[in-house]
Design an enzyme around this catalytic site. Sequence first.
Site, PDB file in Angstrom:
ATOM      1  N   HIS A  16       0.855  -1.193   0.000  1.00 47.33           N
ATOM      2  CA  HIS A  16       0.000   0.000   0.000  1.00 47.33           C
ATOM      3  C   HIS A  16       0.886   1.236   0.000  1.00 47.33           C
ATOM      4  O   HIS A  16       1.268   1.740   1.050  1.00 47.33           O
ATOM      5  CB  HIS A  16      -0.930  -0.044   1.219  1.00 47.33           C
ATOM      6  CG  HIS A  16      -1.975   1.027   1.234  1.00 47.33           C
ATOM      7  ND1 HIS A  16      -3.124   0.940   1.989  1.00 47.33           N
ATOM      8  CD2 HIS A  16      -2.048   2.211   0.591  1.00 47.33           C
ATOM      9  CE1 HIS A  16      -3.857   2.017   1.805  1.00 47.33           C
ATOM     10  NE2 HIS A  16      -3.212   2.820   0.963  1.00 47.33           N
ATOM     11  N   HIS A  18       1.163   4.704  -2.610  1.00 47.64           N
ATOM     12  CA  HIS A  18       0.787   5.440  -3.825  1.00 47.64           C
ATOM     13  C   HIS A  18       2.038   6.134  -4.332  1.00 47.64           C
ATOM     14  O   HIS A  18       2.607   6.969  -3.611  1.00 47.64           O
ATOM     15  CB  HIS A  18      -0.284   6.478  -3.508  1.00 47.64           C
ATOM     16  CG  HIS A  18      -1.518   5.895  -2.876  1.00 47.64           C
ATOM     17  ND1 HIS A  18      -2.656   5.594  -3.587  1.00 47.64           N
ATOM     18  CD2 HIS A  18      -1.777   5.525  -1.589  1.00 47.64           C
ATOM     19  CE1 HIS A  18      -3.574   5.091  -2.773  1.00 47.64           C
ATOM     20  NE2 HIS A  18      -3.059   5.032  -1.552  1.00 47.64           N
ATOM     21  N   HIS A 249      -9.649   0.599  -1.301  1.00 43.64           N
ATOM     22  CA  HIS A 249      -9.575   1.257   0.000  1.00 43.64           C
ATOM     23  C   HIS A 249     -10.969   1.190   0.630  1.00 43.64           C
ATOM     24  O   HIS A 249     -11.958   1.525  -0.026  1.00 43.64           O
ATOM     25  CB  HIS A 249      -9.200   2.737  -0.159  1.00 43.64           C
ATOM     26  CG  HIS A 249      -7.760   2.998  -0.440  1.00 43.64           C
ATOM     27  ND1 HIS A 249      -7.050   2.379  -1.430  1.00 43.64           N
ATOM     28  CD2 HIS A 249      -6.883   3.861   0.158  1.00 43.64           C
ATOM     29  CE1 HIS A 249      -5.801   2.842  -1.430  1.00 43.64           C
ATOM     30  NE2 HIS A 249      -5.670   3.745  -0.478  1.00 43.64           N
ATOM     31  N   GLU A 252     -11.306   3.287   5.984  1.00 41.25           N
ATOM     32  CA  GLU A 252     -10.275   4.242   6.439  1.00 41.25           C
ATOM     33  C   GLU A 252     -11.035   5.334   7.195  1.00 41.25           C
ATOM     34  O   GLU A 252     -11.100   5.302   8.422  1.00 41.25           O
ATOM     35  CB  GLU A 252      -9.492   4.798   5.243  1.00 41.25           C
ATOM     36  CG  GLU A 252      -8.386   5.789   5.622  1.00 41.25           C
ATOM     37  CD  GLU A 252      -7.728   6.467   4.416  1.00 41.25           C
ATOM     38  OE1 GLU A 252      -8.303   6.455   3.313  1.00 41.25           O
ATOM     39  OE2 GLU A 252      -6.625   7.034   4.596  1.00 41.25           O
ATOM     40  N   ASP A 330       1.676   4.099   2.677  1.00 44.67           N
ATOM     41  CA  ASP A 330       0.603   4.883   2.043  1.00 44.67           C
ATOM     42  C   ASP A 330       1.152   6.017   1.176  1.00 44.67           C
ATOM     43  O   ASP A 330       1.263   5.860  -0.041  1.00 44.67           O
ATOM     44  CB  ASP A 330      -0.380   5.404   3.109  1.00 44.67           C
ATOM     45  CG  ASP A 330      -1.766   5.697   2.562  1.00 44.67           C
ATOM     46  OD1 ASP A 330      -1.992   5.451   1.367  1.00 44.67           O
ATOM     47  OD2 ASP A 330      -2.629   6.163   3.343  1.00 44.67           O
ATOM     48  N   ASP A 331       1.470   7.161   1.779  1.00 39.48           N
ATOM     49  CA  ASP A 331       2.004   8.319   1.042  1.00 39.48           C
ATOM     50  C   ASP A 331       3.215   8.845   1.814  1.00 39.48           C
ATOM     51  O   ASP A 331       3.129   9.892   2.485  1.00 39.48           O
ATOM     52  CB  ASP A 331       0.929   9.400   0.919  1.00 39.48           C
ATOM     53  CG  ASP A 331      -0.306   8.867   0.213  1.00 39.48           C
ATOM     54  OD1 ASP A 331      -0.268   8.711  -1.018  1.00 39.48           O
ATOM     55  OD2 ASP A 331      -1.309   8.579   0.910  1.00 39.48           O
TER      56      ASP A 331
END
Length: 379
Positions: A16, A18, A249, A252, A330-331
């Site tokens: 996961h 991006h 997703h 969340e 994630d980011d």
Amino acid sequence: HKLHPLLAALPKCEHHMHVEGSLSPELLFELAARNGVTLPVAEDDSFASTEALYARYARFTSLDDFLHYYYIGMSVLQTAADFETLAMEYFKKAHAANVRHAEIFFDPQVHLARGISLADVVRGLRAASLRATAELGGMTSLLIPCLLRHLPVADSGELVSQLREGYWAGGDEQKQEETVVNALEAAFEGDKDAVSLRGALAGLGLCSSERDLPPTLWREVYQEARRHSVSSAEKPTLARRGATRLTAHAGEEGPAEYITLALDHLGAQRIDHGVAAATDPAVMERLAREQILLTVCPISNVCLRVTKSVKEVPIRTFLDANVPFSINSDDPAYFGGYIQENYCAVQEAHDLSVDDWATIVRNSIRLSWCDDARKQVVL
Ligand code: ADE
Ligand code: ZN
């Protein structure tokens, strides 16, 4: 912490991340200058300097607050080479943290809307993926396009048509043969741009704003993707070449119910985030029974105020209930932590045992979407 050297040495799989979320402020400003992209400095002082941008990233108030900056940031990515540079920077950092296999998300719809072809985006990401295998100890990766929930569903449908036409392996074998023949002919005629990207993408995801956007809205779109996919039991050779894998997703900012909807209506084989599952015993029981992987992102949850702290991320609850999960970034450029920092944050907050970590690592390898031979090597 005394376990940190062990955590650094663990062979990791990341599921996961991006790739646009690995765009550092430094690279953002460098590419903006190189590509002549104007950042909205007039409206938002945050784009005045890397320091100002880092300061703004440190106080996101919600998923949507973050997404606003994330979508502006990616406007600096213009060429295949930009995407290759971006992904390569991520792969190098991941390799330093002992990531052996990475499954990477990207957001085609944003790039298409800016007039950049899907072929350019995929060519750049694929070049980095191949380079990472060659230069970073055989590290493998899969590329997974995500549909964006804040855009009209019809827009997602158009993207899935493009993916079926030229980017996913499997599906219509006749068509595949034709694509290969066309690519060979194009290569023979010296048209490098026409070299097939079929098989370059491994699946489909769904991300962006979650509140009031239930997965059911994408039911038909996922059905189209599923029609294209092949199960590994039926067609093992096609599966090896990268059958369409489905994730979404869910849970969340949204409720546990969205996890159930993603499984039942989209046919999701994995759930990204999914932390809301802990609020619903029936969902927990199902995830454990069906061994559905949750790709948990602890530092992201804190940055986007999904949880107050990493302690509140239900790591212990998932372990005790035999719900499989992996730990992801994630980011990372926006949340100030790559995979290693996420592993360490979990350890500091939850004081896990070596056995707990063995469970986490085994599940993250077992439920990766690489083939079995690769899983043996990763272990
Ligand atoms: N896109 C990038 N990061 C995301 C996240 N954490 N949730 C939803 N969409 C995203
Ligand atoms: Zn995400």
